[in-house]
Design a protein around this motif. Sequence first.
Motif, PDB file in Angstrom:
ATOM      1  N   ASN A 258       0.179   4.702   7.522  1.00  0.00           N
ATOM      2  CA  ASN A 258      -0.567   5.623   6.732  1.00  0.00           C
ATOM      3  C   ASN A 258       0.422   6.364   5.821  1.00  0.00           C
ATOM      4  O   ASN A 258       0.260   7.018   4.571  1.00  0.00           O
ATOM      5  CB  ASN A 258      -1.566   6.410   7.275  1.00  0.00           C
TER       6      ASN A 258
ATOM      7  N   ASP B 102      -2.446   0.698  11.224  1.00  0.00           N
ATOM      8  CA  ASP B 102      -1.889   0.608  10.102  1.00  0.00           C
ATOM      9  C   ASP B 102      -1.061   1.872   9.518  1.00  0.00           C
ATOM     10  O   ASP B 102      -1.211   2.970   9.978  1.00  0.00           O
ATOM     11  CB  ASP B 102      -3.064   0.483   8.844  1.00  0.00           C
TER      12      ASP B 102
ATOM     13  N   ASN C 278       0.763  -1.219   0.020  1.00  0.00           N
ATOM     14  CA  ASN C 278       0.104   0.179   0.005  1.00  0.00           C
ATOM     15  C   ASN C 278       0.894   1.302   0.069  1.00  0.00           C
ATOM     16  O   ASN C 278       0.293   2.435  -0.106  1.00  0.00           O
ATOM     17  CB  ASN C 278      -1.222  -0.078   1.083  1.00  0.00           C
TER      18      ASN C 278
ATOM     19  N   THR D 185       2.769  -3.013   4.020  1.00  0.00           N
ATOM     20  CA  THR D 185       1.636  -3.499   3.445  1.00  0.00           C
ATOM     21  C   THR D 185       0.222  -3.326   4.270  1.00  0.00           C
ATOM     22  O   THR D 185      -0.647  -3.902   4.194  1.00  0.00           O
ATOM     23  CB  THR D 185       2.016  -5.401   3.622  1.00  0.00           C
ATOM     24  N   GLY D 186       0.646  -2.098   5.148  1.00  0.00           N
ATOM     25  CA  GLY D 186      -0.153  -1.748   6.030  1.00  0.00           C
ATOM     26  C   GLY D 186       0.199  -1.876   7.612  1.00  0.00           C
ATOM     27  O   GLY D 186       0.406  -0.887   8.273  1.00  0.00           O
ATOM     28  N   ARG D 187       0.483  -3.261   7.932  1.00  0.00           N
ATOM     29  CA  ARG D 187       0.929  -3.478   9.446  1.00  0.00           C
ATOM     30  C   ARG D 187       2.247  -3.813   9.277  1.00  0.00           C
ATOM     31  O   ARG D 187       3.076  -3.637  10.263  1.00  0.00           O
ATOM     32  CB  ARG D 187      -0.098  -4.796   9.794  1.00  0.00           C
TER      33      ARG D 187
END
Length: 506
Positions: A57, A55, A20, A33-35
């Motif tokens: 950002n 997560d 992401n 990947t977010g986390r």
Amino acid sequence: MVFFLLDGDNVTKVSSIPVNLIYNAGDSILISTGREIFSYRNDQLQMITRLASGDVNDISIWSDKIVAGISSSGVGIFENGEWKFYYPDGPNGNQFSNMAIDANGNLWVASSKFLGKGLYRFQPEVSGSEGRWKNFTKEQFSRMSNDCYRVRIGKNYVWVGTWGGGLIKIDKNDSLKFFSKNEGIMGVTEDTNFVVITDIAEQGDLVWILNYKPRNANIIYLMRNDSLIYSFVNAYNPSYYLNTQLEIDEKGKKWIVSEHGYIFVFDDNGTIFDKSDDKWIAISRADGLNGNPTVIKFDNRGDLWVGTTYGLNIIVDLDEPLKAGSIRSVFALRDFYINDIAIDGANNKWVATKNGVWVLSPDGTNVIAQYDASNSPILSDDVKSIAFDLNSGVVYFGTDKGLTSLKTEFGKPAENFTTMKIYPNPFHPEKDLNVVIDGLVANSTIKIFTISGDLVKTIITPGGKTGIWDGKNEKGQYVPTGIYIIIAYNEDGTQVGIGKIAILRD
């Protein structure tokens, strides 16, 4: 999204991880990947860290450290294999479903009954700063529910009703005490451990607690010294137990907003522990309300203002509310969905709707002002809650997108002119916005004179604690440099306040 490498005209799939964010870190690439955060270097993909919660950002590099913006955790700095988190001073979330202000001017906020972020407190102007926030959450207090529904200011305590976690009492040291199923309050029909408290009201040393959808039908509990001593069912109809607000009038009658479409009025006739003389009545659309009630508020005269799904009503006869003519409709807000009502020091009504905020005159016949997202800093037209600080004249607007405050002239009037202040002094018309005359009694008139006694300007105040002068005379021209006398007096002229101000023109 997966991770690909473009080399000239060739595209190679590196990994199928759900990417992401990508950040160019010089000789390597950071991938979130977010986390999780990975490093891609020399054709090798390696996990650096995995967050326990939240997560990523945004991501960057600062002084060879990974810096990330992380949901619910603020700003995270990753160094030597460990995260350190830094929170900006602010509320724990954007929900502001219910608000109240204590005697010290602190704003208390219940976030939301669904996906709530706990309880917040804003302490304005701390040590010359713009104010400080403090958050109360389940992460700090294990018995606490983050789904806070209602906050009430008592004589010595702050009371919080939660959606599932029961009742919370907060003392002056920020210590929390909890009351739920273990303390004797029944939970909802589906789960008796899920205790919903929708309102709290103090009456002397008694605390009235409004219980939502209880399995045993006890919609009201009575508490003294932290002990439950009595309970009540809805004697009008025990099955009507979806109730959301409780207000007590000057005679001790309890007024209850119900999701069943009623306002219930419970009169114990002053004999709380004798139910034989209790009286219950119900007020609905059939009796003159223009919609199902959503919120009620007593004004400074003792009239009850009722917000509904289709407008605003006033109940002017609290002893006989069902009598013809007792319920009046406010024409200005017909067909508006009313979320909340606040009363200022001049008895004006601040009404939160799904279409912004409307300010009505004391009798509701005139619209004084209207605020929404297009003409003011309010963050959303759907204003959920309003709180008015009568001492400072500041009003707060709560939405699901955040909080906005507005400084007004409608604080609670002073009892006399002994505390009257005039500022800024000296006043520079080219730099300063207005002269503020603070500490006025109700409905003061202000007259400004030259030092030789010539009348410069007459100002009829809005009725509250402060008045405003723009530094101009009756012709709309700025007055020249000099000393001016300001005289304020009440309606019958029995009280007078006098002050001086220097005007400096460039």
